[in-house]
Design a protein around this motif. Structure first.
Motif, PDB file in Angstrom:
ATOM      1  N   PRO A 210      68.205  38.868  71.744  1.00 50.18           N
ATOM      2  CA  PRO A 210      69.454  38.427  71.120  1.00 50.18           C
ATOM      3  C   PRO A 210      70.538  39.507  71.163  1.00 50.18           C
ATOM      4  CG  PRO A 210      67.942  39.150  69.433  1.00 50.18           C
ATOM      5  CD  PRO A 210      67.196  39.254  70.744  1.00 50.18           C
ATOM      6  N   SER A 212      72.659  39.523  68.655  1.00 49.60           N
ATOM      7  CA  SER A 212      72.904  39.711  67.229  1.00 49.60           C
ATOM      8  C   SER A 212      71.861  40.634  66.600  1.00 49.60           C
ATOM      9  CB  SER A 212      72.882  38.362  66.512  1.00 49.60           C
ATOM     10  OG  SER A 212      72.751  38.520  65.117  1.00 49.60           O
ATOM     11  N   THR A 215      69.801  38.627  64.008  1.00 53.38           N
ATOM     12  CA  THR A 215      68.755  37.809  64.620  1.00 53.38           C
ATOM     13  C   THR A 215      67.581  38.669  65.051  1.00 53.38           C
ATOM     14  OG1 THR A 215      70.393  36.215  65.409  1.00 53.38           O
ATOM     15  CG2 THR A 215      68.254  36.201  66.494  1.00 53.38           C
ATOM     16  N   GLU A 218      65.518  39.594  61.980  1.00 53.49           N
ATOM     17  CA  GLU A 218      64.755  38.432  61.515  1.00 53.49           C
ATOM     18  C   GLU A 218      63.541  38.188  62.406  1.00 53.49           C
ATOM     19  OE1 GLU A 218      65.314  33.560  61.235  1.00 53.49           O
ATOM     20  OE2 GLU A 218      67.040  34.855  61.655  1.00 53.49           O
ATOM     21  N   LEU A 343      63.730  30.195  65.906  1.00 54.44           N
ATOM     22  CA  LEU A 343      64.265  31.466  66.399  1.00 54.44           C
ATOM     23  C   LEU A 343      64.538  31.390  67.900  1.00 54.44           C
ATOM     24  CD1 LEU A 343      64.838  34.493  65.658  1.00 54.44           C
ATOM     25  CD2 LEU A 343      62.501  34.955  66.429  1.00 54.44           C
ATOM     26  N   GLY A 347      68.530  31.292  68.202  1.00 51.68           N
ATOM     27  CA  GLY A 347      68.848  32.702  67.969  1.00 51.68           C
ATOM     28  C   GLY A 347      69.854  33.313  68.917  1.00 51.68           C
TER      29      GLY A 347
END
Length: 389
Positions: A210, A212, A215, A218, A343, A347
């Motif tokens: 990802p 991010s 993300t 997580e 996810l 994601g």
């Protein structure tokens, strides 16, 4: 945008964890067993057999016979004399992975194994973890034990047993640390891979990374929980998702003939034995449970007079304990499955292979696909000779 040569797709497993090798090929079934006592008895029977019977019991192959001269298995103390001359003492019993969620024991002796994969044994250590890419349709899994299955593609997390050299494409950690402005380790990369790849329906050879940072965090947290379950790191302290524990309601007092399930009572049935509660999401993995059970009854189908036919005549208590652990683990993994699928689906946006090429991470340098030179131990060669590797 048109995808040219896959450049707009995610990185592949073999690009992120570039050094890989196939799992161990034993060449003979009797060197692996779910019960260590069975292996001890098989070894005693082989060594005690008259010379004219020992070869048939051994089950020679093109790669191994009683007269094969091979070096010692890295990290294991065994004789390197030919088995026909000097069997030596019983080889060490080492825990191995035979299926995604099934552990067994192996007679760890190079003389007994057709393809032992010495490079894997050299890199094995307490910090090592293995990403296992299984034949379809099984998804990848994570193991703390070496796999005994030549169909499996093994991606070690580390290139050395001390865990100080990650088996990651050069530049990846630096790139991710900059992208997320946070620490990134080899262990967190494996956790991310487990989160997005180690579940049914996952893309087998693609690992989306990802853009991010949130993300990523997580996914790493989720993947660490997945790895704990795959490696049975929580031991016997597991509870079911609703807080209940599975108990032995009726003991398995003899070798059960079959495995069954009572959905109304949430009960797993092994002959006269009963385990409950076992939730329906565990029995949804019926194939996994039946394969686990068959491995503990496999000796029944072995030809009479072979070492593989030697097995326990009574169901051991430790098998029941391991079954409770397995059923609870499968239930906990089923609980994580929706988060894993979400996810992978939601994601993004992701780094593409083109992004990694632009960052000079891809293509993978050829040296990264080769095993490291492990020079921290002497290895005994054939017939007691020593070779420094």
């Amino acid at each position: 945008m048109t995808d040219t040569g896959g450049e707009q797709t995610p990185a592949r497993v073999g690009e992120l964890l570039p050094w890989s090798v196939r799992g161990i090929r034993t060449g003979r079934p009797w060197v692996v067993s779910a019960d260590p006592e069975v292996l001890e008895e098989r070894w005693r029977r082989l060594v005690a057999a008259p010379a004219d019977e020992r070869s048939a019991l051994f089950e020679p192959s093109r790669a191994r016979t009683l007269d094969s001269a091979v070096p010692g298995l890295p990290g294991q103390r065994t004789s390197t004399r030919r088995l026909s001359r000097e069997p030596g003492g019983q080889p060490p019993l080492v825990r191995v992975r035979t299926r995604p969620f099934d552990r067994a024991w192996l007679l760890a002796d190079h003389r007994l194994l057709d393809q032992a994969r010495p490079e894997l044994w050299r890199a094995d250590g307490p910090h090592q973890r293995y990403l296992l890419v299984h034949p379809e349709p099984a998804p990848p899994s994570v193991s703390a034990e070496l796999p005994v299955d030549p169909r499996v593609r093994v991606h070690p997390l580390h290139r050395r047993p001390d865990g100080k050299e990650p088996n990651l494409v050069p530049g990846l950690l630096r790139h991710l640390r900059r992208a997320y402005a946070a620490p990134v380790t080899a262990e967190s990369v494996l956790a991310w891979i487990a989160a997005v790849s180690a579940h049914p329906g996952a893309a087998r050879d693609a690992v989306p990374l990802p853009r991010s940072a949130a993300t990523w965090a997580e996914g790493v947290a989720l993947g660490r929980r997945v790895i704990e379950l795959h490696t049975f790191a929580q031991g016997g302290g597991l509870r079911l998702p609703d807080g209940r524990r599975t108990f032995v309601r009726q003991p398995v007092d003899r070798q059960p003939e079959d495995l069954g399930y009572d959905a109304d009572e949430e009960t797993l049935i092994l002959g006269e034995g009963r385990l409950a509660p076992v939730p329906p999401q565990t029995w949804a993995a019926e194939t996994t449970l039946r394969e686990w059970f068959a491995d503990r009854s496999a000796f029944r189908g072995a030809p009479s007079g072979t070492l593989a036919a030697l097995g326990l005549t009574a169901w051991p208590q430790r098998a029941t304990t391991e079954l409770v652990e397995l059923t609870t683990t499968l239930a906990r993994l089923a609980e994580l499955l929706p988060a894993q699928r979400a996810l992978a689906a939601d994601g993004g946006p992701w780094f593409t292979r083109a992004d990694l090429r632009e960052a000079a991470i891809l293509p993978v340098p050829p040296a990264a696909r080769r095993p490291a030179s492990v020079l921290d131990r002497l290895e005994e060669g054939p017939e007691g000779q020593y070779a420094l590797l």
